[in-house]
Write a protein that holds these residues in place. Sequence first.
Motif, short mmCIF file in Angstrom:
data_model
loop_
_atom_site.label_atom_id
_atom_site.label_comp_id
_atom_site.label_asym_id
_atom_site.label_seq_id
_atom_site.Cartn_x
_atom_site.Cartn_y
_atom_site.Cartn_z
N GLY A 63 76.45 -27.36 -37.22
CA GLY A 63 75.11 -26.48 -38.16
C GLY A 63 76.17 -25.61 -39.46
N GLY A 67 74.75 -21.80 -44.32
CA GLY A 67 74.29 -21.40 -44.09
C GLY A 67 75.75 -20.26 -43.31
N ILE A 68 75.32 -19.50 -42.48
CA ILE A 68 76.15 -18.67 -41.75
C ILE A 68 77.45 -20.41 -40.91
N GLY A 87 76.48 -31.36 -39.03
CA GLY A 87 75.70 -31.34 -40.21
C GLY A 87 74.71 -32.52 -39.44
N ARG A 88 73.25 -32.26 -40.17
CA ARG A 88 72.60 -33.30 -40.02
C ARG A 88 72.20 -34.11 -41.16
N ASN A 89 73.25 -34.07 -42.60
CA ASN A 89 72.95 -33.92 -43.91
C ASN A 89 73.67 -34.63 -44.36
N ALA A 113 74.79 -35.39 -36.78
CA ALA A 113 73.83 -35.25 -35.55
C ALA A 113 72.71 -34.22 -35.29
N ALA A 115 70.34 -32.50 -34.09
CA ALA A 115 70.36 -31.41 -33.53
C ALA A 115 69.49 -31.53 -31.73
N SER A 116 68.23 -32.32 -33.03
CA SER A 116 66.35 -32.74 -32.15
C SER A 116 66.22 -33.76 -31.87
N LEU A 197 74.65 -8.40 -34.84
CA LEU A 197 73.35 -8.67 -34.27
C LEU A 197 73.81 -8.18 -33.16
N1 LIG Z 1 70.09 -16.03 -40.42
C1 LIG Z 1 70.32 -15.02 -39.44
O1 LIG Z 1 69.43 -13.73 -40.41
C2 LIG Z 1 70.23 -15.33 -38.13
C3 LIG Z 1 68.84 -14.41 -37.28
C4 LIG Z 1 69.33 -15.07 -36.45
C5 LIG Z 1 69.95 -16.56 -35.69
N2 LIG Z 1 69.85 -16.65 -36.25
C6 LIG Z 1 70.62 -17.99 -36.19
O2 LIG Z 1 72.08 -18.43 -36.56
C7 LIG Z 1 72.47 -19.16 -36.55
C8 LIG Z 1 72.58 -19.90 -38.14
O3 LIG Z 1 71.96 -19.58 -38.93
P1 LIG Z 1 71.57 -20.03 -40.76
O4 LIG Z 1 70.80 -18.27 -41.27
O5 LIG Z 1 72.85 -19.38 -41.30
O6 LIG Z 1 70.79 -20.99 -41.10
P2 LIG Z 1 70.70 -22.27 -42.04
O7 LIG Z 1 71.10 -21.40 -43.21
O8 LIG Z 1 69.09 -22.78 -41.81
O9 LIG Z 1 71.76 -23.46 -41.37
C9 LIG Z 1 71.84 -23.57 -40.00
C10 LIG Z 1 72.48 -25.20 -40.55
O10 LIG Z 1 72.45 -25.68 -38.89
C11 LIG Z 1 71.89 -26.87 -39.82
N3 LIG Z 1 70.89 -27.26 -39.13
C12 LIG Z 1 69.80 -26.86 -38.49
N4 LIG Z 1 69.03 -27.81 -38.16
C13 LIG Z 1 69.67 -29.20 -37.43
C14 LIG Z 1 69.30 -30.10 -36.79
N5 LIG Z 1 68.28 -30.33 -35.93
N6 LIG Z 1 70.40 -30.94 -37.08
C15 LIG Z 1 71.93 -30.81 -37.16
N7 LIG Z 1 71.83 -29.38 -37.91
C16 LIG Z 1 70.77 -28.44 -38.24
C17 LIG Z 1 71.01 -27.44 -41.41
O11 LIG Z 1 71.60 -28.29 -41.95
P3 LIG Z 1 71.10 -28.43 -42.93
O12 LIG Z 1 71.84 -28.29 -44.04
O13 LIG Z 1 70.99 -29.91 -42.84
O14 LIG Z 1 69.58 -27.52 -43.22
C18 LIG Z 1 72.31 -25.81 -41.46
O15 LIG Z 1 73.64 -26.26 -41.53
C19 LIG Z 1 71.47 -20.16 -35.44
O16 LIG Z 1 71.26 -20.74 -34.72
C20 LIG Z 1 70.35 -18.87 -36.63
O17 LIG Z 1 68.79 -18.81 -35.30
C21 LIG Z 1 70.43 -16.22 -38.08
#
Ligand SMILES: NC(=O)c1ccc[n+]([C@@H]2O[C@H](COP(=O)([O-])OP(=O)(O)OC[C@H]3O[C@@H](n4cnc5c(N)ncnc54)[C@H](OP(=O)(O)O)[C@@H]3O)[C@@H](O)[C@H]2O)c1
Length: 226
Positions: A63, A67-68, A87-89, A113, A115-116, A197
Motif C-alpha cells: 500500500g 498515505g502512510i 500497490g494496485r494502481n 496486486a 490486495a482484495s 496509534l
Molecule cells: N490514516 C489513519 O488515520 C489510519 C487510522 C487507522 C488505521 N490506518 C491504517 O493504516 C493503513 C494506511 O492508511 P492510509 O490512511 O495511509 O490509507 P490510504 O491513504 O488510503 O492508502 C492506502 C494505500 O493502500 C493502497 N490500497 C488500498 N486498497 C488496496 C488494495 N485493495 N490493493 C492494493 N493496494 C491497496 C492504496 O492504493 P491506491 O493509491 O490505489 O488507493 C494506498 O497506496 C491502512 O491499513 C489503514 O487501515 C490508518
Amino acid sequence: MAAAFQGVFDSLPVPPRLLTVFCGVYAAYQTRRLLDFVWFYCLRPSSVHRYIHGPAPYALVTGASDGIGKGVARELYEHGFNLVLHGRNEEKLRKVADEIRARGNRDVRYFIADASDPSHDFAKLVGPFANLNITVVIHNVGGSSIAEDGIDSFTDASLAGIVHQNAMFPLLLTRALLPSLAHLRQAWARHRSIRRLRYRGHYAPAARRLRRLEGVPPRARARPRQ
Ligand SMILES: NC(=O)c1ccc[n+]([C@@H]2O[C@H](COP(=O)([O-])OP(=O)(O)OC[C@H]3O[C@@H](n4cnc5c(N)ncnc54)[C@H](OP(=O)(O)O)[C@@H]3O)[C@@H](O)[C@H]2O)c1
C-alpha cells in the motif's frame, strides 16, 4: 483575584487540601504525558538502522502508492534502504517510485496486486524479488469502512475482499517471502503511525487491529519449505 479564587474554593463541597492533592496528581499525569510525547517524537533515537545489514538491504512496503505507506517508504529510503513497493494502481505507483528514486541512488522496485483479490499466485508475485536481501516487511495495506458504514451495506463479495485484504494478503505474502527472509535476524513491521496509534490511548482499538496486521511476528523464524 486570589480572593475570588478563595471564594470559589470555599464554596466547593470538597476539602481544599483534597482538591490540591487531586490537582497535583492531575498535573503530574499531564506532565508525564507531555514528556512522553516529547521523548517519542523529538528525542527517541530511531532504531531502524539495526535492520540495515547484509548486502543492499531492502524494505518491502505494501500500500505504498499513497498515505502512510508512501510516507513510510520515503522515510525508509532516506534511512538507507532500497525499496520494493506494492500497490494496485501502476501509474500511481510508478510515479511514487520515480519520486523516491529522485531523492537518492538506491534501487526502487514495485509490484502490482489488488490486495482484495483472492486469486493471486504469491510465489509468482514475489518471484522477481527472491534474491533480494529483504530485511524489513511492512504490511500497511488494509482497513475498511465497515465500522462507519455497517456490515449490512456490503455485498458478500466485498466483505470477502475486505477480509482478504486485511488478513489473507499479508499472511500469504509473508509466507511467499519466507524463503527470501531466511537470513533475517529479526522481522520488523511497524511504522511510526502504528506506534503513534498505540501511544494514544483513545486509538487503542485501531492500534490493536493494526498490530495484528504487523505481519511477521518478532520471533518468527523462517523455515525452508518442504
Ligand atoms: N490514516 C489513519 O488515520 C489510519 C487510522 C487507522 C488505521 N490506518 C491504517 O493504516 C493503513 C494506511 O492508511 P492510509 O490512511 O495511509 O490509507 P490510504 O491513504 O488510503 O492508502 C492506502 C494505500 O493502500 C493502497 N490500497 C488500498 N486498497 C488496496 C488494495 N485493495 N490493493 C492494493 N493496494 C491497496 C492504496 O492504493 P491506491 O493509491 O490505489 O488507493 C494506498 O497506496 C491502512 O491499513 C489503514 O487501515 C490508518
